[in-house]
Design a protein around this motif. Structure first.
Motif, PDB file in Angstrom:
ATOM      1  N   CYS A  39      72.567  95.474  52.194  1.00 47.64           N
ATOM      2  CA  CYS A  39      73.155  96.821  52.172  1.00 47.64           C
ATOM      3  C   CYS A  39      74.457  96.810  51.374  1.00 47.64           C
ATOM      4  N   PRO A  40      74.521  97.563  50.274  1.00 42.12           N
ATOM      5  CA  PRO A  40      75.743  97.526  49.462  1.00 42.12           C
ATOM      6  C   PRO A  40      76.938  98.136  50.184  1.00 42.12           C
ATOM      7  N   CYS A  41      76.663  98.953  51.190  1.00 39.36           N
ATOM      8  CA  CYS A  41      77.766  99.665  51.823  1.00 39.36           C
ATOM      9  C   CYS A  41      78.151  99.064  53.174  1.00 39.36           C
ATOM     10  N   GLY A  42      77.518  97.940  53.524  1.00 38.59           N
ATOM     11  CA  GLY A  42      77.764  97.338  54.831  1.00 38.59           C
ATOM     12  C   GLY A  42      79.234  97.103  55.128  1.00 38.59           C
ATOM     13  N   PHE A  43      80.001  96.802  54.083  1.00 38.31           N
ATOM     14  CA  PHE A  43      81.425  96.513  54.308  1.00 38.31           C
ATOM     15  C   PHE A  43      82.167  97.715  54.902  1.00 38.31           C
ATOM     16  N   ALA A  44      81.614  98.909  54.683  1.00 39.19           N
ATOM     17  CA  ALA A  44      82.304 100.105  55.167  1.00 39.19           C
ATOM     18  C   ALA A  44      81.732 100.610  56.497  1.00 39.19           C
ATOM     19  N   LEU A  72      77.590 106.986  55.825  1.00 33.60           N
ATOM     20  CA  LEU A  72      78.024 106.212  54.661  1.00 33.60           C
ATOM     21  C   LEU A  72      76.838 105.595  53.915  1.00 33.60           C
ATOM     22  N   CYS A  73      75.657 105.633  54.533  1.00 30.43           N
ATOM     23  CA  CYS A  73      74.449 105.106  53.876  1.00 30.43           C
ATOM     24  C   CYS A  73      74.276 105.801  52.544  1.00 30.43           C
ATOM     25  N   LEU A  74      74.075 105.002  51.483  1.00 27.82           N
ATOM     26  CA  LEU A  74      74.030 105.535  50.120  1.00 27.82           C
ATOM     27  C   LEU A  74      72.626 105.953  49.696  1.00 27.82           C
TER      28      LEU A  74
END
Lengths: 186, 326, 652
Positions: A39-44, A72-74
């Motif tokens: 997940c590219p957005c996991g950090f957020a 926040l899921c892209l």
């Protein structure tokens, strides 16, 4: 941290609603974590996507719908593409947003405000009027400095339309939204 | 086979240069595009994140419009539009969904059962025109230009809906750029998300994700990134000043639409390709490419000189040997 | 006729949803039924004794048992009635468990259906006739297909048991996958040291005939008397003359032939002996890369061979072998990891398979046992192992667990530390499956003594970064995204069925599952038998298996063959087709449709008629539905018997 009573937190109706609306079988998830791994957005995220899936299996409605992660899921579909169990995880996340919106739960207000501004523009003109969307967003959130640094970069390029490109079928589009709202409140 | 064209809203604004270069390149390649009359917005992410039937209805209106003008396929440059239109068509196979969408539209639901197919302009070019035909029309090869091809996250995914190229390692744009004479660098983040439309609301997300992409292109020695998506282009180009560069080392990295490079290679005048509308000066990339070509030529010349000198030396030595023997 | 009906409760299995005494009572009214009763367990000793007693007491000449599937207990009850003096074919079974009680909950409907099934059995039994098997001679030789460790074990056990063995191996050497392994878990002993002696035994055993670089082409016949065509593929070297000296390999100028034995880590010469302990230790030419074949000139090997063994004009040869039983031990193949594009799909030189890593670890491998990265020959300091590549993954149609990857990964991580003491290994896993003797202890040792870092989670993507590879994964126990910059990535690829397995299964007339693994006769109780008499399974051709299990099955299959051959003669099944010559018009349709070649022409008073070869007929019944005259009938399943059952169901 509280002890979680698995019986009392479990909302079977919620589990069924998510399965029904997404068309995905949540029991197929064996918690390998591949969705989180890619997940590219996991950090957020406040709850990683594989843990969203686990919480869904446990029927923990509040925990899932109150999370920031679902907003926040892209929608990039990395999770869906790599799921070894063929679960369309991105679609599950989409459905969680639908349910949360219906229940008026939004943990990332800025995101939905932007989306609402976008759809309001579509409803009004039939096509998106970019400057109008940003202006509407700024007006609703009071974030007046949003992307002000980009203005000198983009202004000279002559790309931003000063006026909306309304279409002839504007009413048709407005009717789609109107019927959608009627269906929703029914 | 009639091809309908769906430009997408950003083509009227922030991605004007994509729109202009797409039309110019298609004209140069003899691809006729019939605009969908009075097309409307597909609803993009805000619609599908709110409700699938709403998203389906906003998309379906356009597909019905394409069918009305006798088109069996719709091409669109924008992957977000592509994803919405294709998903809508895909889900229309479900009777319940089709009925639900039908209730939102002026048209009856029956019309929705057989909608035109949807494809990206990239797919149109590589499958309908074909790389051989394109290669044959190249007038100004992109010699020396090292490019990182970035497809964006949704043009090929989810695979069962998009049905184009490899979902993890697409190669169609690589092949196209190679056909145009460019040198494609190995780029591991071809389908990794750039942060999408979160630039306005959560700049930190775009800063990080787009920064990673630009950093990887920098590290791979690319002169430019080449994209097929208005949102990706905006994040990588307009927001390049906002990104977090890995290692802190920022560079000027031009970000082209693939259609701009295609048009350039086909000999379309720059003015028709909107190169001047890019934020990071595209001349930087062409300058680097020219330098690379010059450096390579110099290297080759040096090598040739060295080889010639060696040959001469050997000849001398041989004649000396012979002289000694004699 | 005097028929007795016995309806079984099977505890609550049947009794729970069927009115068993009621069914027994209804059955008493069926034609020719003179006795009926219900019984708690018909198959138990008292249950069988009651049947024997009833036969004697009521002078029964036919018995129906309504209970479970005939696949389990038909042989049991046939022996029971035989004990009481009846012919074993004067018995019928009604399956009221699998076909009734286990699939329906409605007691009344179940009871009605059970009664109808009993009625059908009774009506058929009324037309049954005693049948008598014939006996025939057995060819006491066995064919073993596949020379991996399972096939080797089966061959040696059969040969030691005194029977002749024909061992057919597809590759040019036996040894299979085990020969490629460096060490074996959980003892970490040298694989070739323990396999080598067995391979030598195969080559030296007087009872074993080995055909390497050969494949089974055609199989005919039946248990006790199979006829097998074996294609001996051209090796272009006369193995009678080749001494395995290796001079040809030294001098071969074509050094870029694919090195299959070393799993394509590096290349080899076109004429080649795959490894020092190969059995047979004979050279073979790869015609796809050999200059003599590709360019039409070279001939170096022919010039240097001290025994003149090179034969560029050699052709395939087919030999026929007669055997009485067949053991198939064709093993497995590895999952094609290039299907995982997110792991590079084969584009990254230092992302390798576990079997390639074995070759890097092995002293006889391409790096002489020094672990070096394929890209630059550097010794890796950080090695990442990724488990379940092509296992437990529905998205690539491999939903099953390959069983042994957890263990070999632990072993490879341990060996990595042995080879490179200052290295660190990470293992990304989902669950550790270590359910063998000393297996769990072994994985614990990997973690506790060797410091192997186990990370619970999958890897999403591998990204080249400089001269390293960034492995991006998750630690689900931490609940965090994690990444490891690795020098080398080893993919624990899963097992899949051996290429060509379904085609072989069809030649053998045995079943295989969705994934190409051969089906055993019963998953628990007949694990090495198939549903084709005389054909047995050993090792991973039945499903992924580790070495101990494969060896165990090799021995088990051998025991089955020895048991079969211990009987001097075999009895044929009398449930075969028979031709009524008065009705046969000699059209020959049955001859062309018989899948077994069991029907032949015969001349009878100047007319051509069909005749069934009793020992070849398998009783499939295809001929009976083909015959336009109804002249050919399958004994025990005649048209009249089947119609009686249909009538019992439809007309009553």
């Amino acid at each position: 941290m509280d002890v979680t009573n698995l019986e009392s937190v479990r909302d079977d109706d919620f589990i069924h609603a998510v399965m029904e609306e997404s068309g995905q079988d949540l029991t197929h998830c064996y918690q390998c974590g591949n969705c989180t791994a890619g997940c590219p957005c996991g950090f957020a995220y406040d709850i990683q996507v594989s843990q969203i899936m686990r919480n869904l299996q446990a029927g923990r409605k509040d925990k899932v719908l109150n999370s920031r992660s679902i907003w926040l899921c892209l929608s990039c579909s990395s999770c869906t593409t790599r799921c070894p169990n063929n679960i369309d995880v991105a679609r599950v996340m989409d459905v969680l947003r639908h349910i949360a919106r219906r229940e008026g739960r939004v943990a990332e207000r800025g995101v939905t405000t932007f989306w609402d501004a976008f759809l309001a523009s579509v409803r009004k003109h039939g096509r998106v009027y970019e400057l109008g969307v940003v202006a509407n967003y700024v007006a609703r959130t009071g974030r007046v400095w949003t992307d002000i640094d980009l203005l000198p970069r983009i202004a000279p390029k002559g790309k931003l339309s000063p006026m909306p490109h309304g279409i002839q079928g504007r009413d048709e589009i407005a009717r789609i939204f109107q019927r959608y709202e009627e269906e929703r409140t029914r | 086979m009639n091809l309908a064209y769906y430009p997408g809203c950003s083509g009227l604004g922030t991605s004007r240069e994509y729109e202009r270069s797409t039309r110019a390149a298609c004209t140069a390649l003899g691809v006729k595009l019939t605009d969908i009359p009075d097309w409307s917005c597909c609803g993009s992410t805000p619609a599908h994140a709110l409700e699938h039937a709403l998203s389906g209805a906003l998309s379906a209106r356009n597909l019905v419009g394409a069918a009305k003008v006798g088109c069996d396929t719709v091409a669109t440059p924008c992957p977000s539009c592509l994803s919405n239109l294709k998903t809508a068509r895909h889900r229309m196979a479900d009777d319940g969904f089709r009925a639900k969408v039908g209730r939102l539209l002026d048209q009856p639901a029956e019309k929705l059962a057989d909608l035109p197919d949807v494809q990206s302009v990239l797919e149109t070019l590589v499958t309908r025109v074909g790389l051989d035909a394109i290669r044959a029309k190249v007038r100004q090869p992109l010699a020396g230009l090292r490019v990182a091809p970035y497809y964006g996250c949704i043009m090929t995914r989810p695979a069962d809906v998009m049905r184009f190229d490899d979902p993890e390692n697409p190669t169609s744009m690589d092949d196209l750029l190679t056909a145009l004479g460019a040198e494609v660098v190995p780029f591991p983040y071809k389908v990794e998300c750039c942060g999408a439309s979160y630039g306005v609301t959560r700049r930190d997300i775009v800063a990080r994700l787009s920064g990673r992409l630009l950093g990887a292109a920098r590290d791979a020695g690319a002169h430019a990134v080449v994209v097929a998506c208005p949102l990706c282009q905006m994040n990588l180009d307009l927001r390049q000043t906002q990104v977090e560069w890995p290692g802190g080392r920022a560079v000027d990295m031009p970000v082209f639409y693939f259609t701009q490079l295609l048009g350039r290679a086909l000999g379309v005048p720059d003015a028709e390709l909107g190169l001047e509308q890019l934020c990071v000066d595209p001349a930087i990339a062409f300058r680097r490419a020219a330098q690379a070509v010059a450096a390579r030529q110099a290297e080759e010349a040096a090598l040739a000189a060295k080889a010639a000198a060696k040959a001469a030396q050997a000849k001398q030595a041989a004649s000396a040997n012979e002289g000694g023997r004699a | 006729m005097r028929i007795g009906v016995f309806v079984c409760h099977c505890g609550s299995n049947i009794g729970g949803t069927v009115d068993v005494p009621g069914v027994a009572q209804v059955a008493r009214a069926y034609p020719d039924v003179v006795f009926s009763s219900d019984t708690m367990y018909a198959c138990s000793e008292p249950g069988q004794a009651a049947i024997v007693d009833a036969i004697r007491e009521h002078a029964l000449d036919g018995v129906v048992v309504a209970s479970c599937t005939p696949r389990m207990h038909e042989p049991t009850f046939r022996r029971t009635v035989e004990r009481a003096g009846l012919n074993r074919y004067m018995f019928e079974m009604a399956n009221i468990r699998e076909h009734v009680s286990w699939i329906g909950k409605d007691r009344e409907a179940n009871s009605n259906k059970a009664a109808e099934l009993v009625r059908m059995a009774v009506e058929k039994l009324r037309l049954n006739a005693p049948l008598y098997p014939k006996s025939f001679d057995v060819t006491k030789r066995v064919l073993v297909i596949g020379g991996g460790v399972a096939g080797i074990q089966a061959a040696l056990d059969c040969a030691d048991g005194g029977i002749e063995v024909v061992l057919v191996e597809r590759e040019s050497t036996i040894g299979g996958k085990m020969a490629k392994l460096d060490k074996t878990f959980p003892t970490v002993d040298c694989s070739s040291c323990i396999l080598g002696p067995k391979m030598v035994d195969v080559s030296q055993h007087p009872n074993i005939r080995l055909y390497a670089h050969a494949e089974v082409e055609k199989i005919g016949g039946y248990v006790g008397n199979f006829k097998v065509d074996v294609r001996r593929k051209a090796t272009y070297v006369d193995w009678e003359l080749c001494t395995g000296c290796g001079l040809c390999m030294e001098k071969c100028p074509s050094k870029k032939s694919p090195d299959a034995f070393n799993e394509h880590v590096g290349v080899t010469t076109s004429i080649n002996i795959p490894f020092p302990q190969a059995i047979p230790k004979k050279a073979i030419i790869d015609p796809t890369s050999c200059r003599q074949f590709v360019k039409g000139k070279c001939g170096v090997c022919a010039k240097v061979c001290p025994t003149g063994a090179i034969r560029y004009d050699m052709e395939d040869q087919v030999v026929t072998e007669e055997v009485g039983a067949i053991i198939t031990a064709t093993g497995y193949d590895l999952f094609d990891y290039t299907r995982y594009a997110e792991y590079g799909g084969g584009r990254y030189p230092d992302v390798i398979t576990s079997l390639q890593y074995e070759r890097l670890l092995s002293a006889s491998g391409p790096t002489g046992g020094h672990v070096k990265r394929p890209s630059d020959g550097k010794e890796p300091k950080t090695v990442v192992f990724i488990q379940c590549v092509g296992s437990r993954d529905r998205s690539v149609d491999r939903p099953y667990c390959s069983g042994f990857c957890c263990m070999y990964t632990a072993k490879q991580a341990v060996l990595t530390k042995d080879h490179i003491p200052d290295s660190r290994s990470y293992v990304f896993y989902m669950d550790i499956r270590a359910n063998g003797k000393m297996y769990e202890e072994f994985t614990r040792r990997a973690m506790e003594e060797y410091g192997v870092q186990y990370v619970r989670g999958r890897v999403s993507m591998i990204v080249p970064q400089g001269d390293k590879y960034l492995v991006r994964g998750v630690d689900t126990l931490l609940g965090e995204q994690v990444e490891v910059p690795a020098d080398l990535v080893v993919l624990a690829v899963g097992a899949e069925s051996s290429h060509g397995a379904p085609q072989l299964a069809e030649k053998l007339r045995i079943s295989y599952d969705n994934y190409g693994f051969f089906m055993e006769s019963h998953c628990k109780l007949r694990p090495v038998e198939t549903n084709t008499a005389g054909v047995y399974l050993a090792g991973a051709c039945q499903g992924p298996k580790d070495i101990p299990s494969s060896v165990g099955q090799g021995s088990a299959a051998a025991a089955k063959v020895l048991g079969l051959f211990s009987r001097g003669r075999l009895e044929s099944d009398p449930q075969i087709s028979q031709v009524d010559v008065r009705r046969c018009v000699g059209c020959g349709k049955c001859i062309t449709t018989c899948p077994y070649g069991a029907i032949e022409w015969m001349e009878l008073r100047g007319e051509m008629k069909a005749r069934v070869i009793e020992t070849v007929c398998q009783g499939c019944g295809i001929c009976t539905v083909t015959c336009p005259q109804g002249a050919i009938q399958l004994q025990h399943f005649t048209d009249n018997q089947i119609l009686a059952e249909v009538n019992a169901l439809c007309l009553s």
